[in-house]
Design a protein around this motif. Structure first.
Motif, PDB file in Angstrom:
ATOM      1  N   ILE A 187      35.058  41.356  47.638  1.00 29.82           N
ATOM      2  CA  ILE A 187      34.193  40.268  48.108  1.00 29.82           C
ATOM      3  C   ILE A 187      34.257  39.073  47.155  1.00 29.82           C
ATOM      4  N   THR A 188      34.226  39.338  45.865  1.00 27.91           N
ATOM      5  CA  THR A 188      34.264  38.255  44.867  1.00 27.91           C
ATOM      6  C   THR A 188      35.528  37.421  45.012  1.00 27.91           C
ATOM      7  N   TYR A 189      36.686  38.077  45.024  1.00 25.28           N
ATOM      8  CA  TYR A 189      37.945  37.347  45.098  1.00 25.28           C
ATOM      9  C   TYR A 189      38.191  36.751  46.471  1.00 25.28           C
ATOM     10  N   CYS A 190      37.780  37.441  47.509  1.00 28.19           N
ATOM     11  CA  CYS A 190      37.934  36.903  48.861  1.00 28.19           C
ATOM     12  C   CYS A 190      37.120  35.616  49.019  1.00 28.19           C
TER      13      CYS A 190
ATOM     14  N   ASN B 224      49.407  32.513  48.691  1.00 27.04           N
ATOM     15  CA  ASN B 224      50.156  32.003  47.545  1.00 27.04           C
ATOM     16  C   ASN B 224      49.354  31.930  46.257  1.00 27.04           C
ATOM     17  N   MET B 225      48.055  32.206  46.290  1.00 24.27           N
ATOM     18  CA  MET B 225      47.267  32.204  45.061  1.00 24.27           C
ATOM     19  C   MET B 225      47.637  33.438  44.246  1.00 24.27           C
ATOM     20  N   LYS B 226      47.965  33.235  42.973  1.00 25.33           N
ATOM     21  CA  LYS B 226      48.426  34.326  42.118  1.00 25.33           C
ATOM     22  C   LYS B 226      47.545  34.443  40.873  1.00 25.33           C
ATOM     23  N   THR B 227      47.522  35.635  40.290  1.00 22.62           N
ATOM     24  CA  THR B 227      46.849  35.865  39.021  1.00 22.62           C
ATOM     25  C   THR B 227      47.741  35.352  37.888  1.00 22.62           C
TER      26      THR B 227
ATOM     27  N   GLU C 200      49.198  37.076  35.786  1.00 19.36           N
ATOM     28  CA  GLU C 200      50.336  37.997  35.692  1.00 19.36           C
ATOM     29  C   GLU C 200      51.324  37.838  36.834  1.00 19.36           C
ATOM     30  N   GLY C 201      50.961  37.045  37.849  1.00 23.12           N
ATOM     31  CA  GLY C 201      51.862  36.809  38.955  1.00 23.12           C
ATOM     32  C   GLY C 201      51.590  37.645  40.195  1.00 23.12           C
ATOM     33  N   GLY C 202      50.581  38.501  40.129  1.00 23.74           N
ATOM     34  CA  GLY C 202      50.224  39.318  41.280  1.00 23.74           C
ATOM     35  C   GLY C 202      49.356  38.532  42.255  1.00 23.74           C
ATOM     36  N   PRO C 203      49.081  39.091  43.414  1.00 28.45           N
ATOM     37  CA  PRO C 203      48.252  38.387  44.379  1.00 28.45           C
ATOM     38  C   PRO C 203      46.794  38.314  43.913  1.00 28.45           C
ATOM     39  N   LYS C 204      46.175  37.141  44.029  1.00 20.45           N
ATOM     40  CA  LYS C 204      44.795  36.969  43.617  1.00 20.45           C
ATOM     41  C   LYS C 204      43.842  37.336  44.752  1.00 20.45           C
ATOM     42  N   CYS C 205      44.252  37.072  45.978  1.00 23.43           N
ATOM     43  CA  CYS C 205      43.370  37.238  47.127  1.00 23.43           C
ATOM     44  C   CYS C 205      43.634  38.564  47.830  1.00 23.43           C
TER      45      CYS C 205
END
Length: 92
Positions: A52-55, A81-84, A86-91
């Motif tokens: 919920i937080t990241y969404c 396309n939003m990434k952390t 480290e390059g992983g998916p943020k959403c």
């Protein structure tokens, strides 16, 4: 006359940039609709609070949440396309 035209062009450009920043992205959701869309998106995960937080973070930036509880990220390129760091998916 040239100064006036330059000032007008600058004001138009600034208005476009401001509109883009406040619009957040490509989606058609309103910011107040993000919570409901994220409740659906995160309904099947065991990590509900983090989801919920990241969404909600991603939705307020992109004004879009993919349909369903998993996948379909191609529906929202900004969200996808939003990434952390480290390059992983943020959403989710």
């Amino acid at each position: 006359m040239a100064k006036f035209a330059c000032a007008l062009l600058f004001m138009l450009l600034a208005a476009c940039v401001i509109q883009d920043v406040y619009a957040g992205g490509e989606g058609s959701l309103k910011p107040e609709e993000c919570a409901a869309a994220c409740d659906v998106r995160c309904s099947a995960t065991q990590y509900h609070k983090a989801c919920i937080t990241y969404c909600n973070y991603c939705c307020t930036r992109c004004l879009c949440v993919p349909s369903g509880t998993y996948g379909h990220k191609e529906e929202c390129p900004c969200y996808n396309n939003m990434k952390t760091k480290e390059g992983g998916p943020k959403c989710p």
